[in-house]
Design an enzyme around this catalytic site. Sequence first.
Site, PDB file in Angstrom:
ATOM      1  N   GLU A  70       2.001   6.475  -7.009  1.00  0.00           N
ATOM      2  CA  GLU A  70       0.925   7.337  -7.492  1.00  0.00           C
ATOM      3  C   GLU A  70       1.273   8.815  -7.310  1.00  0.00           C
ATOM      4  O   GLU A  70       1.112   9.627  -8.239  1.00  0.00           O
ATOM      5  CB  GLU A  70      -0.370   7.001  -6.747  1.00  0.00           C
ATOM      6  CG  GLU A  70      -0.917   5.616  -7.051  1.00  0.00           C
ATOM      7  CD  GLU A  70      -2.012   5.197  -6.085  1.00  0.00           C
ATOM      8  OE1 GLU A  70      -2.641   6.095  -5.483  1.00  0.00           O
ATOM      9  OE2 GLU A  70      -2.239   3.985  -5.912  1.00  0.00           O
ATOM     10  N   TYR A  98       0.826  -1.212   0.000  1.00  0.00           N
ATOM     11  CA  TYR A  98       0.000   0.000   0.000  1.00  0.00           C
ATOM     12  C   TYR A  98       0.860   1.262   0.000  1.00  0.00           C
ATOM     13  O   TYR A  98       0.670   2.142  -0.852  1.00  0.00           O
ATOM     14  CB  TYR A  98      -0.967  -0.041   1.181  1.00  0.00           C
ATOM     15  CG  TYR A  98      -2.090   0.969   1.087  1.00  0.00           C
ATOM     16  CD1 TYR A  98      -2.542   1.445  -0.140  1.00  0.00           C
ATOM     17  CD2 TYR A  98      -2.717   1.437   2.239  1.00  0.00           C
ATOM     18  CE1 TYR A  98      -3.583   2.363  -0.216  1.00  0.00           C
ATOM     19  CE2 TYR A  98      -3.749   2.357   2.174  1.00  0.00           C
ATOM     20  CZ  TYR A  98      -4.171   2.809   0.941  1.00  0.00           C
ATOM     21  OH  TYR A  98      -5.190   3.723   0.872  1.00  0.00           O
TER      22      TYR A  98
END
Length: 241
Positions: free
Chosen positions: A172, A165
């Site tokens: 991102e 994660y």
Amino acid sequence: MASPVSGGSKLADNGGHKKRRGPGALATAYLVIYNVVMTAGWLVIAVGLIRSFLAKGNREQLYYSIERPLKCFQTGALLEVLHCAAGIVPSSVVLTAFQVMSRVFLTWAVTHSVREVQDSDSVLLFVVAWTVTEIIRYLFYTFSLLNHLPYVIKWARYTLFIVLYPMGVTGELLTIYAALPIVKRTGLYSIRLPNDCNFSFDYYTFLILVMASYVPIFPQLYFHMIHQRRKVLGPERVKSD
């Protein structure tokens, strides 16, 4: 940003402590087929990445080797919002929509639209994180629906996110950051005044706001998943299993 512990099977992510009524036989069959197809799709992406890397010996052009299946199967996750809206999975429509749309947005509105970033390390970072996460997630859903969930898959789902994660979120954010100068220079998706609608939109500023939204959202989702892991894999739960 998408949580790897979002809903999608008849087992709620409350750790399985409370049994919920599952979908009917027809809905279950459909969900099994959907999750098998999505698992296969992300496996295709994984194989594509590995084959491209082995063939070229470096990371160059890796994104282009999996661009089409990535767009296809990431966009296909929009069906999960409909699953929630139809009530065949016990997850929040709003939360699922947010999680899915954040990835679809990054896939199409950033990576696809700003081609200059496609060969960057940051794109490879989030693609690898997404790929491993989604293979595990869809396997988890498939076996849960069949009532034959191997412990190793459950363990992987509630453990590997600890690394995957943050890895995905880092990729991102770095990708959006890399796109900012290009977006500012080209005016991509921006609407300037004057115009007939008397409306303006600055996509560059919007991307900055998207990046800022990670600050309050990421810690909440991450620690929520840590809490879920304790409930699912804690000593008492393991003993009861």
